[in-house]
Design a protein around this motif. Structure first.
Motif, PDB file in Angstrom:
ATOM      1  N   ILE A 184     -40.472  64.957  78.420  1.00 15.56           N
ATOM      2  CA  ILE A 184     -40.775  63.534  78.565  1.00 15.56           C
ATOM      3  C   ILE A 184     -42.199  63.237  78.094  1.00 15.56           C
ATOM      4  N   LEU A 193     -43.479  60.806  75.097  1.00 12.66           N
ATOM      5  CA  LEU A 193     -44.464  59.744  75.310  1.00 12.66           C
ATOM      6  C   LEU A 193     -45.645  59.914  74.354  1.00 12.66           C
ATOM      7  N   MET A 203     -44.788  59.053  70.814  1.00 16.36           N
ATOM      8  CA  MET A 203     -44.704  57.606  70.632  1.00 16.36           C
ATOM      9  C   MET A 203     -46.096  57.015  70.455  1.00 16.36           C
ATOM     10  N   LEU A 217     -45.937  53.451  79.036  1.00 15.57           N
ATOM     11  CA  LEU A 217     -45.828  54.900  79.056  1.00 15.57           C
ATOM     12  C   LEU A 217     -46.214  55.458  80.421  1.00 15.57           C
ATOM     13  N   ILE A 244     -33.749  62.982  82.677  1.00 19.47           N
ATOM     14  CA  ILE A 244     -34.654  61.869  82.381  1.00 19.47           C
ATOM     15  C   ILE A 244     -33.961  60.593  82.860  1.00 19.47           C
ATOM     16  N   LEU A 289     -38.197  53.063  76.737  1.00 18.00           N
ATOM     17  CA  LEU A 289     -38.894  53.650  75.594  1.00 18.00           C
ATOM     18  C   LEU A 289     -38.236  53.232  74.288  1.00 18.00           C
TER      19      LEU A 289
END
Lengths: 362, 314, 305
Positions: B23, B27, B30, B280, C148, C156
């Motif tokens: 994860i 993030l 991104m 985020l 997740i 996202l």
């Protein structure tokens, strides 16, 4: 002394496809210290009968008529002093009375599958001690002591350690021993064993049967075996009741049933029993299936599968005929009627029985 | 603890850690790759850029940058908000919102589980009665109808028609303003837990070990309490995970409806105004919470259920 | 007791003892529909779905109004004879908007679920059928993705891409396939060990043959039921996304965006939010009822009764 006497028991179940008459007039006697076996195919009603005795019929089951009389003697109990003797009709007792006085106190039960009949989240000690703690209000310490004693009695080694184990840590044979210990912890007079060995390995089966026999002698218990396995019956029973389609079709002492069977269905069962030294490689099976009990049975329920069916079998239900020369051996078949043609058991079975007899006499 | 237990725990912790790493990597990527993020903002002045470069080590190799990013995350430094409130550290925006969101969520879970379990057990014990049918209907309704529908109806009824509760969340009147959101959120929990408890309990009640407990001569109450309810409750733990997911999504909408200043509404605001650091950071927080709670639930289940606690392998 | 003359004669050849009593053996599907028909909830759900789908298809077409025709002279009209569901703040007819919104919601959900089935099924098939290392790796990947929270995946994704019909379907798909993969794999593992599959294998059947002839037909029912449960879930997520402001852009409408728009004026014109909310609730409820019924009818042993 008769401890259990079932008379004309009728039980039916309400299902989606109508009323199923699972038990259609069963009579049964059990004497103190004796062992009876109820034999039959699955669906013949043997389990239902015992559930009725325990008072744990499924919700849609109903006892339509008949009685289950349970008799007990005056005896002394360490906790309650002298308990008066008496008789009770289990059918007439309320659920509470059954639970308070009979179930788990006078009558205990060993279930078929030890894999599922123990609570997976409770340790063995708790499960064995439960009846003593709650039924007999024993204090924890003496319940613990007695549980250890019982575990030893049923042949569990290292009992102290096992008290803390959980069911999934034990083998099938061990679990069945625990289930027997639980049944014994209730201090019953009658022990019902519902196919106690079918779920076990062959090697362990014999040991469990020995164990039950042993305990029966020590405690002077009366035992009811439910089974479809005539091999088991031969090892343990004093009396045999052959059940078919909710009725007992032949009853008698073990020798009478094994060496002088009279009902064609019993012939079938005995012929179907595999043994090591029969020469013919064909295993005999009884043709067809048990009847659908949701429909009214006219005449003899076994007739459609009976090679020796008589015309009357399709018309009238046969009564229990006494076999001459015995006051225990009874058969429900029109073939026993004096007017009926004489029919002998099949040749192969005759040979098989003669061989068995020879072995016994040797 | 047996070696298999340690192995099981180790595996669970490892998976959780890997999940979090994945994860965080997403993030980070991104941030790196997307236009308009703090790293690539065209409107940044030179001095700001230099400060950013220094802070995140943007002149270093990418692996080093990633490690720096994780380090910052660990100490709660999520960077600076660019949209919602200029130059405020994101952590400052998040911190005061945590107790509000969590408070409502926890209250809903506790309330929902207690009521759900009670209803489920009652329905199972009285299977095929009218009470059971009503309970089943209610649970189908609760499972099917999203919490925001319930929230809207509650708001119209008890906020507008019969104004007992405030329509907008009021931090000075926490109790009264929390009641409607908690009820709306717990609605789904009650239904889910109730439904599961009922079916689980019915399965347990028809099990052989309950039959044996009956055959032992235990009275009905003891059979239910010591054997049936106990085993049912152990299984109920397993559905707390999925319920949590529902709760997170549900709370996001509810915070919109009741204007609750919680994490969910912050996330929505962050998305709508393109405040990437906020989005985020909250995403990371949600993931951390979720992964952590799932881990706790699994471990808890392992501790309570002896089959797993002492089991052979998984 | 009176006996007839021939009572004690053998029935003999007249009766065929090998004839088994023929119990009415219903085919699986016949039983299935019989059980389904008995389930009132499922029937009611099915009827509601049909009605709603019919309205969603027909209503926008036959209505004299357009879903995107702005007419400020009739803005915020309460429901009446002409405007059955009233009009919104821009004077657009809500009857048309609600049904075309339903159409879009259904379209989104259906597309997402179909893609879910395809992808999840392939994933689960490969993972379960080939087993070993492949399975191990695929399972770990699946485990991580499923840990997740879907909420995070959705947000996202929406940060990267602009909200549109495609994005929403993609978002739903990204989170929805895991359940399908899980069920497929479990079923494959079970079926793989069945005698008849082993038999085909020993007879030299190819992987493809076994997958298509033995495995797929057996997991189909399960997948259908699973997708019936997924559809309301997808409808919900679509509405959820819309509600947090990430819905289909104007002037298009979905149930979610209608609820979101209506919510802005909930205190003045509650009908704008109540009508789409009720349609959404009935739709989700109906799908769940039908799915429940299908599951119970498909496998009575799975039933909680």
């Amino acid at each position: 002394m008769k401890v259990l006497e079932i008379r004309d028991l009728h039980i039916s179940f309400k299902t989606d496809s109508g009323k199923v008459k699972a038990i259609r007039g069963v009579n049964l006697d059990l004497n103190k210290g004796e062992t009876i076996a109820i034999v039959g195919e699955s669906g013949s009603g043997k389990s239902v009968t015992t559930k009725a005795i325990m008072g744990i019929l499924a919700g849609n089951g109903e006892i339509e008529k008949g009685s289950i009389n349970y008799t007990w003697e005056q005896h002394e109990s360490s906790e309650h002093g002298i308990i008066e003797g008496g008789t009770a009709d289990i059918v007439k007792l309320s659920k509470e009375e059954l639970q308070k006085n009979i179930r788990g106190r006078k009558i205990a039960m060993v279930f078929q599958d030890p894999m599922t009949s123990l609570n997976p989240t409770m340790n063995i000690g708790q499960q064995v001690m439960e009846p003593m703690l709650y039924n007999y209000n024993m204090d924890k310490k003496s319940a613990y002591e007695k549980a250890l004693e019982l575990l030893n009695l049923v042949g569990i080694t290292d009992a102290k350690k096992r008290m803390k184990s959980y069911p999934h840590q034990l083998s099938g044979g061990m679990r069945q021993r625990i289930v027997i210990a639980i049944a014994l912890s209730c201090d019953p007079y009658i022990l019902i064993c519902d196919e106690p060995t079918t779920a076990l390995d062959v090697t362990i089966q014999a040991k469990i049967l020995e164990l039950i026999k042993d305990i029966q002698k020590k405690k002077n218990l009366s035992v009811i075996y439910i089974t479809h396995d005539l091999g088991v019956v031969a090892k343990v029973a004093d009396y045999v009741n052959v059940m078919y389609a909710g009725k007992i079709v032949e009853t008698g002492k073990i020798d009478e049933i094994f060496y002088n069977p009279r009902h064609p269905y019993t012939w079938g069962l005995l012929s179907a029993m595999p043994d090591l030294d029969t020469d013919d490689s064909i295993l005999y099976t009884i043709p067809g299936n048990p009847p659908n009990l949701a429909q009214e049975v006219v005449g003899d329920a076994f007739a459609p599968r009976n090679k020796f069916a008589l015309n009357i079998d399709y018309r009238l239900e046969p009564p229990m005929f006494d076999v001459e020369g015995s006051n225990t051996h009874k058969v429900a078949s029109w073939l026993m009627h004096p007017n009926a043609p004489k029919v002998d058991m099949p040749q192969e079975l005759r040979k098989k029985i003669d061989k068995m007899l020879k072995e016994v006499n040797l | 603890m047996s070696s298999s237990t340690i192995k099981y725990l180790g595996k669970r912790i490892l998976i959780s850690a890997v999940t979090l790493l994945v994860i965080v990597a997403v993030l980070f990527l991104m941030l790196k790759l997307m236009p308009g993020t703090p790293f690539n903002d065209e409107k940044l002045t030179e001095t700001q850029k230099i400060a950013l470069y220094e802070k995140y080590g943007l002149d270093q190799p990418i692996i080093v940058q990633f490690v720096t990013y994780i380090k910052n995350m660990m100490v709660g430094d999520f960077g600076i908000s660019f949209g919602i409130s200029r130059n405020q550290p994101v952590a400052n925006l998040i911190l005061p919102r945590i107790p509000i969101s969590f408070g409502i969520g926890i209250a809903a879970v506790i309330l929902g589980t207690i009521i759900g379990v009670t209803l489920g057990i009652y329905a199972a014990k009285h299977k095929n009665t009218k009470a059971d049918t009503i309970a089943t209907l209610f649970s189908v309704l609760g499972v099917s109808v999203p919490s925001f529908v319930v929230a809207l109806l509650l708001l119209l009824l008890f906020g507008v028609q019969i104004p007992i509760f405030p329509v907008l969340f009021d931090t000075d009147n926490l109790l009264m303003s929390s009641i409607l959101p908690v009820i709306a959120l717990s609605f789904g929990v009650i239904a889910n837990v109730g439904r599961f408890t009922r079916s689980e309990m019915i399965a347990v009640l028809s099990s052989d070990y309950v039959a044996l407990a009956e055959a032992k001569g235990l009275d009905n109450k003891k059979v239910i309490r010591r054997h049936a309810i106990r085993n049912t409750l152990i299984s109920v733990i397993t559905i707390l995970g999925p319920i949590l997911v529902n709760l997170m999504t549900g709370s996001m909408v509810l915070e919109q409806i009741f204007s609750i200043p919680g994490l969910g509404s912050l996330l929505v605001k962050g998305i709508t105004v393109n405040d990437h650091n906020v989005v985020l950071a909250v995403s990371f927080l949600y993931s951390l919470l979720y992964v952590g709670l799932m881990l706790i639930i699994d471990i808890l289940y392992g501790i309570i259920d002896p089959r797993i606690r002492l089991g052979k392998g998984e | 007791m009176e006996f007839l003359e021939n009572d004690f004669e053998f029935v003999g050849e007249k009766h065929d003892i090998y004839v088994e009593e023929v119990l009415p053996v219903n085919s699986f599907w016949k039983d299935f529909f019989k059980r389904l028909k008995k389930n009132k909830g499922a029937i009611a759900g099915g009827i509601c779905i049909i009605i709603i789908v019919l309205f969603a298809i027909i209503a926008p077409a036959v209505s004299p109004f357009e879903f995107d025709k702005i007419d400020t002279s009739i803005q915020s009209t309460s429901p009446n004879g002409t405007y059955l569901f009233g009009t919104d703040v821009l004077g657009r007819d809500l009857f048309v908007r609600v049904w075309s919104g339903t159409r879009i919601s259904l379209f989104v959900a259906l597309t997402a679920v179909i893609i879910d089935i395809c992808f999840g099924m392939v994933y689960g098939l490969i993972s379960g059928y080939f087993g070993g290392k492949v399975d191990n790796i695929m399972q770990r990947v699946q485990e991580i993705i499923s840990s997740i929270p879907s909420l995070v995946i959705l947000t996202l994704l929406l940060v990267i891409m602009k909200a549109s019909l495609f994005t929403i379907i993609l978002a739903l798909m990204l989170t929805g396939w895991i359940g399908m993969a899980r069920i497929t794999r479990a079923q494959v593992l079970k079926i793989k060990e069945e005698e008849y599959v082993l038999a085909s294998k020993t007879l030299g059947a190819s992987h493809m043959f076994i997958i298509f002839k033995n495995v797929l037909p057996n997991i189909f029912g399960q997948l259908i039921i699973m997708s019936m449960f997924s559809i309301p879930n997808a409808i919900f997520y679509e509405a959820f996304l819309a509600f947090v402001g990430l819905g289909i852009p104007q002037p298009q409408a979905s149930l979610g965006t209608l609820i979101n728009d209506g919510f802005k004026t909930i205190l003045i014109t509650p009908y704008m939010v109540i009508i789409p909310v009720v349609v959404l609730a009935i739709l989700m409820l109906s799908f769940n009822l039908l799915a429940d019924g299908l599951r119970d009818a498909f496998d009575p042993t799975m039933k909680e009764a």
